[in-house]
Design a protein around this motif. Structure first.
Motif, PDB file in Angstrom:
ATOM      1  N   ASP A  25       0.774  -1.198   0.096  1.00 47.33           N
ATOM      2  CA  ASP A  25       0.193  -0.071  -0.032  1.00 47.33           C
ATOM      3  C   ASP A  25       0.786   1.212   0.059  1.00 47.33           C
ATOM      4  N   ASP A  26       2.093   1.112   0.048  1.00 46.55           N
ATOM      5  CA  ASP A  26       2.910   2.278   0.071  1.00 46.55           C
ATOM      6  C   ASP A  26       4.171   1.882  -0.229  1.00 46.55           C
ATOM      7  N   ALA A  27       5.430   2.977  -0.214  1.00 47.37           N
ATOM      8  CA  ALA A  27       6.756   2.608  -0.540  1.00 47.37           C
ATOM      9  C   ALA A  27       7.481   1.704   0.460  1.00 47.37           C
ATOM     10  N   VAL A  28       6.996   1.673   1.572  1.00 48.71           N
ATOM     11  CA  VAL A  28       7.791   0.891   2.642  1.00 48.71           C
ATOM     12  C   VAL A  28       7.386  -0.588   2.216  1.00 48.71           C
ATOM     13  N   GLU A  29       6.270  -0.634   2.105  1.00 43.32           N
ATOM     14  CA  GLU A  29       5.812  -1.954   1.665  1.00 43.32           C
ATOM     15  C   GLU A  29       6.158  -2.595   0.423  1.00 43.32           C
ATOM     16  N   LEU A  62       8.782  -5.872   0.183  1.00 41.43           N
ATOM     17  CA  LEU A  62       8.281  -6.984  -1.086  1.00 41.43           C
ATOM     18  C   LEU A  62       9.285  -7.396  -1.882  1.00 41.43           C
ATOM     19  N   SER A  63       9.783  -6.330  -2.466  1.00 35.07           N
ATOM     20  CA  SER A  63      10.988  -6.328  -3.176  1.00 35.07           C
ATOM     21  C   SER A  63      12.151  -6.982  -2.555  1.00 35.07           C
ATOM     22  N   SER A  64      12.525  -6.552  -1.386  1.00 34.75           N
ATOM     23  CA  SER A  64      13.615  -7.274  -0.406  1.00 34.75           C
ATOM     24  C   SER A  64      13.395  -8.730  -0.308  1.00 34.75           C
ATOM     25  N   SER A  65      12.057  -9.265  -0.239  1.00 37.12           N
ATOM     26  CA  SER A  65      11.987 -10.716   0.175  1.00 37.12           C
ATOM     27  C   SER A  65      12.178 -11.346  -1.234  1.00 37.12           C
ATOM     28  N   PHE A  66      11.754 -10.868  -2.260  1.00 35.68           N
ATOM     29  CA  PHE A  66      12.095 -11.545  -3.665  1.00 35.68           C
ATOM     30  C   PHE A  66      13.638 -11.475  -3.786  1.00 35.68           C
ATOM     31  N   SER A  86       9.668  -2.097  -9.783  1.00 36.48           N
ATOM     32  CA  SER A  86       8.630  -1.970  -8.925  1.00 36.48           C
ATOM     33  C   SER A  86       7.787  -0.902 -10.076  1.00 36.48           C
ATOM     34  N   GLN A  87       8.369   0.251 -10.322  1.00 34.23           N
ATOM     35  CA  GLN A  87       7.603   1.258 -11.203  1.00 34.23           C
ATOM     36  C   GLN A  87       6.942   0.686 -12.334  1.00 34.23           C
ATOM     37  N   ALA A  88       7.345  -0.419 -12.854  1.00 32.60           N
ATOM     38  CA  ALA A  88       6.798  -0.983 -14.016  1.00 32.60           C
ATOM     39  C   ALA A  88       5.563  -1.613 -13.414  1.00 32.60           C
ATOM     40  N   VAL A  89       5.481  -2.399 -12.338  1.00 31.67           N
ATOM     41  CA  VAL A  89       4.307  -2.993 -11.875  1.00 31.67           C
ATOM     42  C   VAL A  89       3.201  -1.952 -11.399  1.00 31.67           C
ATOM     43  N   THR A  90       3.718  -0.891 -11.123  1.00 34.04           N
ATOM     44  CA  THR A  90       2.696   0.089 -10.500  1.00 34.04           C
ATOM     45  C   THR A  90       1.985   0.709 -11.936  1.00 34.04           C
TER      46      THR A  90
END
Length: 516
Positions: A173-177, A181-185, A399-403
Motif C-alpha cells: 500500500d505504500d513505498a515501505v511495503e 516485498l522487493s527485498s523478499s524477492f 516496481s515502477q513497471a508493476v505500478t
C-alpha cells in the motif's frame, strides 16, 4: 492439477499446476539446444560424439520399495553446450505394462509446475489411476526434471525463511511495503544462488526436453509417447519442436501458449483465476451457508475483497505460531480454484476465517506450497522459480513497471489482480539471466498432437489451448466445457475416451471436438 482422483493428495494436486502466485510464469527457452532441424536428425547413431556416452549408457533398474515400481538413475550433461563439462543425475521410475495386449512402448508422464515431481505423480496416481487399458499396453514412466525433487533439487530457503517469505504482503500500500516485498524477492533469489548456484543456469525447459530424448533412447523406444499437464504441455511441445520425427502420441492437457511474453501470460492467468472464482461464487451464493453472502457473485467478490483487506490490517489466529494474513489467505483461495471438488472445503475455510479462525485457509495454502506439518517444504516453489525465470525474461524489471501495469491486472481480476501483478516482480532479481524467448511452436513433421483445453481453467486459460493447437502444424484441439484445471481423468467419458483411443490406436480426435 486436480483432486478428484482418490489416490492423490491435495498437496500433489494443487502443487502441480500453473503457479502464478509464486511470481513466475512458464515460457520458452532456446539457449543450449540445437535447432529443431538439427535435433530431429540426431538419431542415436548420429548424435554428436560428446553425447554418445549419454545415449549409450545402461540403466540399472532396481526395486523402488514401492510395490510394482522400479527405479533407476540416468546421467545427462549438466550443460548441453559443453557435454564433457560435467554431469547431472536424474531420477527415473517406471511400472511395467500389465497386459494383456501387445505392448506399445513407454508412456512418459509429467504433472506440470514447473517443479512438480513426475515420479511422485507416477507412483501416487498415474501408474495406478490411469485407465487399465492404457496401463496394460504401456510401461508407465516418469523422470523428475533436472532441479526437481529427486533429480538434484534446487534449494533456496530454510523452512522458517520460507514461512516468512509466504507471509510477506503482496499487495503493498505504500513505498515501505513495496521495498519490503522487493527485498523478499531478492532474499529468495540470493538463497537460490547460494544453495544451488551451479545448477541454476541449467534447468531450462529445453534442457529437460533433451533429457527426455536420452531417456527415450535408453528405454528402447523409437518415438516418445507422452502425457503432460499444465507446464508439462510446454515441455511436451518443446520436445516436439526439437525432435519432431521422434514425437509419438503426445497429449498436452491444460495447454500453455509458448508465444506469450511473461507479462501477458501473467495477465491471462489473472483473468483465468477470476473466471474460476466467478464460477465458484455463482455456486456458493446458491447455498444457504455461503460465507460470502447469498445475493450475487458480485457481492461475493466484494465480501472476499473485504475479508482480504481485514486480514491485511489484522491477521487472525490459526492455532499455531503463524497467523493468517492477506497473502496466505489469498493463496488458500487460489489453491481451491484448481478443482471444483475443493469448493466445499473453501466455503468451510472462509466461514472459519470470517469467525476468526484462519486454520482452514492456512491448510489450503500449505498444500499449495507443499509445506509439511514439521515446517519443511518440498522444493516445488524453488524449482518453479528457477525454471520460469530461466525460460523467459521477467514480466517486470522494476516496481515502477508493476505500478504502471496495475490497472490492467485489476481489470483482469478485481479480486486477485493487484496481488498477481506484484507477485510477477520476483524474476526481476533472479541471479541468472533468462535464456529463452517467447515464440510459437510449430513442430513441423510431428505426428498428430492432441491439445486439451478446459473452458474455465484458472491456471491455463482456454485460449492458450486454442492458440497452441493452432501453432502446432499437427495440433488438434480437444475441448472440455467445464471447471477446473486440466481435463483427462476428471470424470468426462467423452474426454477420456478420445484420449484413450489416441493413446491406444494412434487416432486423434477430430480437431475442435467438444466434451462436457
Amino acid at each position: 492439477m486436480h483432486t478428484r482422483r482418490p489416490l492423490r493428495t491435495l498437496a500433489l494436486a494443487l502443487g502441480t499446476a500453473g503457479l502464478l502466485i509464486s511470481g513466475c510464469t512458464e515460457g520458452g527457452s532456446t539457449t543450449g539446444a540445437s535447432s529443431p532441424a538439427q535435433a530431429a536428425s540426431a538419431t542415436p547413431s548420429a548424435v554428436p560424439a560428446a553425447l554418445k556416452p549419454f545415449y549409450a549408457q545402461q540403466l540399472n533398474w532396481r526395486d523402488c520399495g514401492v510395490t510394482g515400481f522400479q527405479c533407476t538413475t540416468m546421467k545427462a550433461p549438466l550443460d548441453y553446450a559443453k557435454p564433457d563439462g560435467g554431469e547431472i543425475k536424474l531420477a527415473v521410475s517406471r511400472k511395467k505394462a500389465t497386459g494383456p495386449g501387445k505392448k506399445i512402448g513407454s508412456l512418459l508422464v509429467n504433472p506440470g509446475g514447473p517443479g512438480g515431481s513426475a515420479i511422485g505423480y507416477l507412483q501416487g496416481y498415474a501408474a495406478i489411476g490411469y485407465p487399465a487399458q492404457v496401463r496394460a499396453r504401456y510401461d508407465m514412466v516418469a523422470i523428475d526434471p533436472r532441479g526437481v525433487a529427486r533429480s538434484e533439487p534446487v534449494e533456496c530457503l530454510t523452512g522458517s525463511q520460507m514461512d516468512a517469505y509466504t507471509q510477506v504482503d503482496q499487495t503493498p500500500d505504500d513505498a515501505v511495503e513495496v521495498t519490503k516485498l522487493s527485498s523478499s524477492f531478492k532474499k529468495f533469489a540470493t538463497g537460490c544462488e547460494q544453495r544451488s548456484g551451479e545448477i541454476l543456469p541449467h534447468v531450462s525447459t529445453v534442457e529437460t526436453a533433451r533429457d527426455m530424448d536420452i531417456l527415450r533412447e535408453l528405454l528402447g523406444d523409437e518415438q516418445l509417447h507422452y502425457v503432460g499437464a499444465s507446464y508439462g504441455t510446454f515441455l511436451g511441445a518443446t520436445y516436439a519442436e526439437l525432435f519432431p520425427a521422434r514425437a509419438g502420441r503426445l497429449v498436452l492437457d491444460g495447454a500453455m501458449d509458448p508465444s506469450l511474453p511473461s507479462a501477458e501470460m501473467n495477465r491471462d492467468q489473472t483473468a483465468g483465476f477470476e473466471t474460476a472464482f466467478q464460477s465458484f461464487a455463482a455456486d456458493c451464493v446458491k447455498k444457504a451457508d455461503c460465507p460470502l453472502g447469498t445475493t450475487s457473485a458480485a457481492d461475493a467478490a466484494t465480501n472476499l475483497k473485504k475479508l482480504f483487506s481485514d486480514l491485511d490490517a489484522k491477521p487472525i489466529a490459526t492455532g499455531e505460531s503463524r497467523k493468517l494474513g492477506e497473502s496466505l489467505a489469498t493463496t488458500g483461495v487460489i489453491a481451491a480454484m484448481y478443482d471444483e471438488t475443493a469448493w466445499p472445503q473453501l466455503r468451510e475455510a472462509l466461514a472459519g476465517a470470517e469467525a476468526g479462525d484462519g486454520s482452514g485457509l492456512l491448510s489450503l495454502a500449505d498444500s499449495y506450497y507443499e509445506r509439511e506439518p514439521n515446517g519443511t517444504y518440498a522444493n516445488l516453489m524453488y524449482a518453479n522459480a528457477a525454471v520460469n525465470c530461466l525460460d523467459l525474461p521477467p514480466a517486470f524489471a522494476t516496481s515502477q513497471a508493476v505500478t504502471q501495469a496495475l490497472p490492467t491486472f485489476e481489470k483482469a481480476s478485481p479480486v486477485f489482480g493487484k496481488g498477481f501483478a506484484w507477485a510477477s516482480l520476483n524474476c526481476a532479481y533472479w541471479p541468472v539471466p533468462a535464456t529463452g524467448t517467447p515464440h510459437p511452436i510449430k513442430a513441423e513433421g510431428a505426428a498428430p498432437i492432441v491439445v486439451v483445453g478446459t473452458t474455465r481453467d484458472p491456471a491455463t486459460p482456454y485460449k492458450w489451448a486454442k492458440s497452441l493447437a493452432g501453432q502446432l502444424s499437427s495440433g488438434t484441439l480437444l475441448t472440455y466445457e467445464g471447471d477446473g484445471h486440466t481435463a483427462y481423468g476428471r470424470g468426462s467419458d467423452c474426454i477420456d475416451t478420445a484420449i484413450n483411443t489416441y493413446l491406444l490406436e494412434g487416432t486423434a480426435p477430430d480437431d475442435g471436438k467438444k466434451c462436457s
